[in-house]
Write an enzyme that holds these catalytic residues in place. Structure first.
Site, PDB file in Angstrom:
ATOM      1  N   GLU A 123      62.139  38.606  24.896  1.00  0.00           N
ATOM      2  CA  GLU A 123      63.176  39.575  25.267  1.00  0.00           C
ATOM      3  C   GLU A 123      63.265  40.625  24.165  1.00  0.00           C
ATOM      4  O   GLU A 123      63.389  40.301  22.979  1.00  0.00           O
ATOM      5  CB  GLU A 123      64.513  38.853  25.458  1.00  0.00           C
ATOM      6  CG  GLU A 123      65.610  39.791  25.906  1.00  0.00           C
ATOM      7  CD  GLU A 123      66.717  39.103  26.694  1.00  0.00           C
ATOM      8  OE1 GLU A 123      66.563  37.925  27.080  1.00  0.00           O
ATOM      9  OE2 GLU A 123      67.752  39.763  26.931  1.00  0.00           O
ATOM     10  N   ARG A 124      63.142  41.875  24.575  1.00  0.00           N
ATOM     11  CA  ARG A 124      63.155  43.009  23.632  1.00  0.00           C
ATOM     12  C   ARG A 124      62.016  42.909  22.622  1.00  0.00           C
ATOM     13  O   ARG A 124      62.151  43.339  21.472  1.00  0.00           O
ATOM     14  CB  ARG A 124      64.495  43.139  22.913  1.00  0.00           C
ATOM     15  CG  ARG A 124      65.699  43.094  23.817  1.00  0.00           C
ATOM     16  CD  ARG A 124      65.589  44.040  24.985  1.00  0.00           C
ATOM     17  NE  ARG A 124      66.723  43.913  25.907  1.00  0.00           N
ATOM     18  CZ  ARG A 124      66.794  44.595  27.046  1.00  0.00           C
ATOM     19  NH1 ARG A 124      65.824  45.385  27.425  1.00  0.00           N
ATOM     20  NH2 ARG A 124      67.837  44.458  27.825  1.00  0.00           N
ATOM     21  N   GLU A 153      74.221  40.201  11.854  1.00  0.00           N
ATOM     22  CA  GLU A 153      73.032  40.208  12.714  1.00  0.00           C
ATOM     23  C   GLU A 153      72.502  41.629  12.839  1.00  0.00           C
ATOM     24  O   GLU A 153      73.207  42.535  13.271  1.00  0.00           O
ATOM     25  CB  GLU A 153      73.377  39.643  14.103  1.00  0.00           C
ATOM     26  CG  GLU A 153      72.185  39.612  15.061  1.00  0.00           C
ATOM     27  CD  GLU A 153      72.504  38.973  16.417  1.00  0.00           C
ATOM     28  OE1 GLU A 153      73.198  37.930  16.456  1.00  0.00           O
ATOM     29  OE2 GLU A 153      72.063  39.521  17.445  1.00  0.00           O
ATOM     30  N   TRP A 181      78.183  49.312  31.281  1.00  0.00           N
ATOM     31  CA  TRP A 181      76.738  49.439  31.125  1.00  0.00           C
ATOM     32  C   TRP A 181      76.293  50.889  31.362  1.00  0.00           C
ATOM     33  O   TRP A 181      75.140  51.235  31.169  1.00  0.00           O
ATOM     34  CB  TRP A 181      75.996  48.501  32.098  1.00  0.00           C
ATOM     35  CG  TRP A 181      75.942  47.076  31.615  1.00  0.00           C
ATOM     36  CD1 TRP A 181      76.258  46.629  30.370  1.00  0.00           C
ATOM     37  CD2 TRP A 181      75.545  45.909  32.370  1.00  0.00           C
ATOM     38  NE1 TRP A 181      76.079  45.261  30.294  1.00  0.00           N
ATOM     39  CE2 TRP A 181      75.649  44.790  31.499  1.00  0.00           C
ATOM     40  CE3 TRP A 181      75.099  45.704  33.679  1.00  0.00           C
ATOM     41  CZ2 TRP A 181      75.339  43.490  31.907  1.00  0.00           C
ATOM     42  CZ3 TRP A 181      74.787  44.404  34.074  1.00  0.00           C
ATOM     43  CH2 TRP A 181      74.910  43.304  33.202  1.00  0.00           C
ATOM     44  N   HIS A 216      74.337  54.669  23.334  1.00  0.00           N
ATOM     45  CA  HIS A 216      74.105  53.987  24.613  1.00  0.00           C
ATOM     46  C   HIS A 216      73.785  54.965  25.746  1.00  0.00           C
ATOM     47  O   HIS A 216      74.367  54.910  26.823  1.00  0.00           O
ATOM     48  CB  HIS A 216      75.365  53.164  24.965  1.00  0.00           C
ATOM     49  CG  HIS A 216      75.049  51.897  25.713  1.00  0.00           C
ATOM     50  ND1 HIS A 216      74.616  51.887  27.018  1.00  0.00           N
ATOM     51  CD2 HIS A 216      75.123  50.591  25.347  1.00  0.00           C
ATOM     52  CE1 HIS A 216      74.435  50.649  27.421  1.00  0.00           C
ATOM     53  NE2 HIS A 216      74.719  49.833  26.416  1.00  0.00           N
ATOM     54  N   ASN A 227      69.491  33.822  24.824  1.00  0.00           N
ATOM     55  CA  ASN A 227      69.637  33.557  26.263  1.00  0.00           C
ATOM     56  C   ASN A 227      68.788  32.312  26.514  1.00  0.00           C
ATOM     57  O   ASN A 227      67.640  32.396  26.929  1.00  0.00           O
ATOM     58  CB  ASN A 227      69.140  34.734  27.093  1.00  0.00           C
ATOM     59  CG  ASN A 227      70.058  35.930  26.967  1.00  0.00           C
ATOM     60  OD1 ASN A 227      71.264  35.785  26.749  1.00  0.00           O
ATOM     61  ND2 ASN A 227      69.508  37.126  27.094  1.00  0.00           N
ATOM     62  N   ARG A 267      77.750  33.316  17.954  1.00  0.00           N
ATOM     63  CA  ARG A 267      77.706  34.782  18.037  1.00  0.00           C
ATOM     64  C   ARG A 267      79.025  35.385  18.535  1.00  0.00           C
ATOM     65  O   ARG A 267      79.671  34.832  19.429  1.00  0.00           O
ATOM     66  CB  ARG A 267      76.565  35.229  18.944  1.00  0.00           C
ATOM     67  CG  ARG A 267      75.212  34.898  18.364  1.00  0.00           C
ATOM     68  CD  ARG A 267      74.111  35.267  19.320  1.00  0.00           C
ATOM     69  NE  ARG A 267      73.578  36.595  19.128  1.00  0.00           N
ATOM     70  CZ  ARG A 267      73.371  37.472  20.106  1.00  0.00           C
ATOM     71  NH1 ARG A 267      73.716  37.201  21.349  1.00  0.00           N
ATOM     72  NH2 ARG A 267      72.822  38.632  19.851  1.00  0.00           N
ATOM     73  N   LYS A 293      74.904  31.772  21.948  1.00  0.00           N
ATOM     74  CA  LYS A 293      75.473  32.938  22.648  1.00  0.00           C
ATOM     75  C   LYS A 293      76.293  32.361  23.783  1.00  0.00           C
ATOM     76  O   LYS A 293      75.739  31.787  24.728  1.00  0.00           O
ATOM     77  CB  LYS A 293      74.339  33.821  23.169  1.00  0.00           C
ATOM     78  CG  LYS A 293      74.785  34.954  24.084  1.00  0.00           C
ATOM     79  CD  LYS A 293      73.587  35.843  24.455  1.00  0.00           C
ATOM     80  CE  LYS A 293      73.978  36.970  25.407  1.00  0.00           C
ATOM     81  NZ  LYS A 293      72.840  37.848  25.727  1.00  0.00           N
ATOM     82  N   GLU A 342      77.453  38.144  28.496  1.00  0.00           N
ATOM     83  CA  GLU A 342      76.414  38.585  29.431  1.00  0.00           C
ATOM     84  C   GLU A 342      75.937  37.448  30.333  1.00  0.00           C
ATOM     85  O   GLU A 342      74.744  37.222  30.498  1.00  0.00           O
ATOM     86  CB  GLU A 342      75.235  39.199  28.654  1.00  0.00           C
ATOM     87  CG  GLU A 342      75.647  40.407  27.837  1.00  0.00           C
ATOM     88  CD  GLU A 342      74.509  41.130  27.141  1.00  0.00           C
ATOM     89  OE1 GLU A 342      73.512  40.470  26.790  1.00  0.00           O
ATOM     90  OE2 GLU A 342      74.635  42.360  26.943  1.00  0.00           O
ATOM     91  N   ASP A 376      76.079  47.753  20.162  1.00  0.00           N
ATOM     92  CA  ASP A 376      74.849  46.991  20.377  1.00  0.00           C
ATOM     93  C   ASP A 376      73.636  47.663  19.754  1.00  0.00           C
ATOM     94  O   ASP A 376      72.831  48.246  20.470  1.00  0.00           O
ATOM     95  CB  ASP A 376      74.636  46.813  21.892  1.00  0.00           C
ATOM     96  CG  ASP A 376      73.582  45.769  22.198  1.00  0.00           C
ATOM     97  OD1 ASP A 376      73.127  45.103  21.262  1.00  0.00           O
ATOM     98  OD2 ASP A 376      73.222  45.629  23.382  1.00  0.00           O
ATOM     99  N   GLU A 429      64.731  47.827  20.050  1.00  0.00           N
ATOM    100  CA  GLU A 429      65.142  47.963  21.451  1.00  0.00           C
ATOM    101  C   GLU A 429      65.679  49.352  21.756  1.00  0.00           C
ATOM    102  O   GLU A 429      65.417  49.900  22.826  1.00  0.00           O
ATOM    103  CB  GLU A 429      66.218  46.901  21.741  1.00  0.00           C
ATOM    104  CG  GLU A 429      66.847  47.016  23.111  1.00  0.00           C
ATOM    105  CD  GLU A 429      67.933  45.967  23.353  1.00  0.00           C
ATOM    106  OE1 GLU A 429      68.180  45.129  22.454  1.00  0.00           O
ATOM    107  OE2 GLU A 429      68.532  45.987  24.443  1.00  0.00           O
TER     108      GLU A 429
HETATM  109  O1  GCW Z   1      71.086  44.148  22.922  1.00  0.00           O
HETATM  110  C1  GCW Z   1      71.393  43.371  24.042  1.00  0.00           C
HETATM  111  C2  GCW Z   1      70.091  43.176  24.717  1.00  0.00           C
HETATM  112  C3  GCW Z   1      69.936  41.844  25.386  1.00  0.00           C
HETATM  113  C4  GCW Z   1      70.353  40.769  24.413  1.00  0.00           C
HETATM  114  C5  GCW Z   1      71.802  40.981  24.043  1.00  0.00           C
HETATM  115  C6  GCW Z   1      72.285  39.979  23.001  1.00  0.00           C
HETATM  116  C7  GCW Z   1      69.448  38.574  24.107  1.00  0.00           C
HETATM  117  O2  GCW Z   1      69.877  44.224  25.620  1.00  0.00           O
HETATM  118  O3  GCW Z   1      68.589  41.719  25.764  1.00  0.00           O
HETATM  119  O4  GCW Z   1      70.132  39.476  24.920  1.00  0.00           O
HETATM  120  O5  GCW Z   1      71.983  42.247  23.495  1.00  0.00           O
HETATM  121  O6  GCW Z   1      72.260  40.337  21.838  1.00  0.00           O
HETATM  122  O7  GCW Z   1      72.674  38.887  23.357  1.00  0.00           O
END
Ligand code: GCW
Length: 703
Positions: free
Chosen positions: A180-181, A400, A544, A522, A223, A337, A300, A304, A378, A406
């Protein structure tokens, strides 16, 4: 025939130097290429032999092997291992091997090191000393770095100990090897072949991390899948832990909160339910049986769509404490987190983590660390620091950072993140000193994959490097780190090295300028986050949508987080809150983060806000063009393969910087209705062109 053979041999010999010098980035900053003649002679004299404590632990063996490899490469002669102290010896020592050193090493703790050119028994030696074997390994890497970056090895007197106790990479790696990312290929972890097959790159990964002083890695995505906690996957994680152990790197795992239901067949994952608590305790016992030095869990939760304690009406503290309880008997910890926001919550997203977590200060178990992203939204190209730093005095916090880019152009844009890391680490919370001083742990979302160059591009290696070096010493500064990296990775010639450093130092601000200047954030494409999409306003969750963040309309642009708006400023220490409440005292880098202002707002430059915004977009594009020119001039100083590769990436970056600029200006003009200021180049295409672009297979979505 004979002559042909001879010709062939000669041809091969002629080509050999070119092959030997062929560079693809696979060796990272541990290339150990020959130094200048003078430096080589000095190094040969100073590293004639290595004296190490015996019997040597796997960690000491690793240190010795690295010194041998490094000196062989840099100086052309491999030092022998010896038991005798002779002139020119590198002497590795701990208080266990040389008790007289004890008092000098007191301040260094369990991981620090000391390097000193000194005389012992009448001989000139270099002392690499530490309280522990892992300190010796870090010290050996530090000595090699000193040798490589031109330190005077006859007059070494350095010591260092990490400021932050836990220094971790977080891999967002899935069990199917998607990341992911991730923009650097597949996950390094070949779960399918583990535990039997241990790829040689696992050792190189550990070496690279140890060379920076990183001491932990979370193997799987936050995730998380429950399967990563099953016996077969624990055996795989244990195999990796075995490989990493000599290098001082502990393995951690992301835990899925609902695992007791999914794996244990329980009806609930309620953290106050005794059966759930017992399940986690048994699971922790099982993990520690196979990974005795397991670091702990990263979680986490209720974020989300991930499960969490709130699904059962419990708090984040209830959830974290339950897991903390399970790992506590084994000395483990829980990284919980704070990245939470809910679209049902109509309040400003930037305020939600603070609102949720700050009141829980004092309620977490001693071995819980709350992990907070650098900024309140983010990982944007620029954010103010997260207001939770300094605001939870009774709770250890982790910072973090995202190493993988990303939101900063994936691995195709050159953006050295040292300045971003420095900005956050040195931000004064107004409550507990700087962010760096206020944290117990630091985590970087890794940018590592199976690409030959590990990170998706040559320069993205610098971000892994900078994260590690600054995690060890947050006061190093982005420039000093870039100097070391460029010398180790590209060239030790000062002029060329400095030219590379200058290019690196301008790169992050260039990205801010062409993507999200003046505190915008964003604005990127939906889902994959590639490219500009400030017009998007129709996603299922309002928070979003880019329009949620920039709030541009006929009247103006920006998110009002002052007391007349969401009042997010009130979450900061009062002096900062006062400063940021007023657009006139808000730094222009954060202006539209905190304020909604009319297009004709007068900027300190004398321009209107509208003209200033455009000037920043133009500045960003111009900076990338400048970076290309600077790189082109470095051709004689960089090996052909990497030079050409970076040049090709920079061409992509310039094209995409223009795209960001043009698309954003076209969109904001459609909203403001204002003409472009005199002399400004109009966007290349109509707004509709940019809106119609689609990127179905953009990388980094994960599985
Ligand atoms: O930055 C966002 C990302 C998700 C990520 C989330 C997170 C792992 O788009 O892909 O999921 O944050 O940090 O939990």
């Amino acid at each position: 025939m004979r002559t042909m053979g001879r010709w062939l041999v000669m041809l091969v010999l002629a080509l050999l130097p070119a092959w030997a010098a062929a560079e693809d980035g696979a060796e990272l900053w541990l290339r150990y290429r020959p130094l200048s003649q003078a430096a080589r002679s000095q190094l040969q004299r100073r590293a004639a032999a290595i004296v190490a404590p015996a019997p040597a632990s796997p960690t000491v063996l690793a240190a010795v092997a690295e010194l041998q490899r490094g000196v062989a490469g840099l100086a052309g002669r491999e030092p022998a291992l010896s038991q005798k102290i002779a002139s020119g010896a590198l002497l590795l020592a701990t208080p266990a091997s040389r008790p007289e050193l004890g008092p000098q090493l007191q301040e260094l703790g369990a991981e620090g090191w000391l390097l000193r050119s000194t005389r012992l028994q009448g001989r000139e030696v270099t002392l690499i000393a530490a309280n522990t074997d892992i300190g010796l390994l870090y010290g050996s890497f530090a000595w090699l770095r000193a040798a490589q970056t031109g330190a005077d090895l006859a007059r070494l007197d350095l010591h260092s100990a990490p400021r932050i106790a836990l220094r971790l990479l977080n891999h967002w790696d899935n069990l199917d090897r998607t990341v992911e990312r991730g923009y650097a290929g597949q996950s390094l972890w070949d779960w399918w072949k583990l535990p039997d097959i241990r790829d040689a790159r696992y050792v190189d990964y550990a070496r690279a991390n140890a060379s920076l002083g990183l001491n932990g890695t979370v193997l799987n995505n936050v995730n998380a899948k429950a399967e990563s906690l099953t016996a077969p996957f624990l055996a795989k994680a244990a195999a990796l832990a075995d490989v990493f152990r000599p290098w001082g790197i502990k393995v951690w795992l992301s835990a899925r909160f609902s695992a007791p239901v999914e794996l244990g067949g329980l009806k609930t994952a309620d953290p106050l339910d005794p059966a759930v608590r017992a399940w986690w305790r048994a699971k922790a016992d099982e993990i520690y049986r196979v990974i005795p030095d397991f670091g702990g869990f990263l979680v986490k939760a209720n974020s989300e769509g991930q499960p969490g304690p709130q699904d059962y009406g419990r708090s984040h503290a209830d959830g974290a404490n339950m897991l903390a309880d399970a790992v506590a008997p084994h000395g483990g910890a829980v990284l919980w987190r704070a990245f939470v926001y809910a679209h049902e919550n109509v309040d400003d997203r930037a305020k939600q983590a603070f609102a949720e977590f700050q009141p829980l200060d004092g309620q977490f178990a001693a071995n819980v660390i709350v992990q907070v992203k650098n900024g309140p939204i983010d990982f944007q190209p620029r954010e103010p620091f997260h207001p939770l730093f300094g605001a939870m005095p009774k709770t250890p916090l982790a910072l973090e950072l995202q190493i993988t880019k990303e939101y900063l152009g994936f691995s195709t844009h050159l953006a050295y993140l040292g300045p971003l890391f420095e900005e956050v680490l040195q931000a004064d919370t107004g409550r507990a000193g700087t962010v760096a001083r206020s944290v117990r742990a630091i985590a970087g979302v890794a940018n590592i994959g199976t690409d030959r160059n590990w990170c998706g591009s040559q320069f993205d290696q610098a971000n892994w490097y900078a994260f590690g070096r600054m995690a060890w010493d947050p006061d190093l500064g982005a420039r000093a780190v870039a100097q070391d990296w460029a010398a180790q990775t590209f060239t030790t010639r000062p002029a060329a090295r400095d030219a590379i450093v200058e290019l690196m130092l301008m790169s992050r601000e260039a990205v801010v300028d062409y993507m999200t200047p003046l505190g915008l954030h964003h604005l990127m494409g939906t889902g994959h986050h590639h490219g500009p999409a400030p017009w998007v306003d129709n996603l299922e969750r309002p928070d979003w949508n880019p329009t949620y963040y920039h709030r541009a309309d006929r009247g103006g642009i920006g998110f009002d987080r002052s007391p007349t708006g969401s009042n997010a400023v009130a979450q900061y220490a009062p002096p900062l809150a006062r400063l940021w409440a007023d657009p006139r005292t808000t730094p222009s880098e954060l202006l539209l983060w905190f304020h909604h202002l009319p297009w004709n707002y007068a900027m300190p430059s004398g321009r209107t806000l509208w003209a200033e915004l455009i000037a920043h977009y133009d500045r960003g594009v111009a900076a990338v063009a400048d970076m290309r020119r600077r790189w082109a001039m470095l051709q004689p100083d960089v090996d052909a393969a990497r030079h050409a590769e970076v040049a090709a990436y920079l061409a992509v970056q310039e094209r995409e910087a223009r795209w960001w600029r043009d698309a954003c200006i076209a969109y904001f003009q459609s909203v403001s209705g204002l003409p472009l200021p005199e002399g400004v180049r109009p966007p290349e295409h109509e707004l509709s062109f940019y809106k119609a672009l689609r990127f179905g297979f953009a990388p980094g979505r994960g599985g």
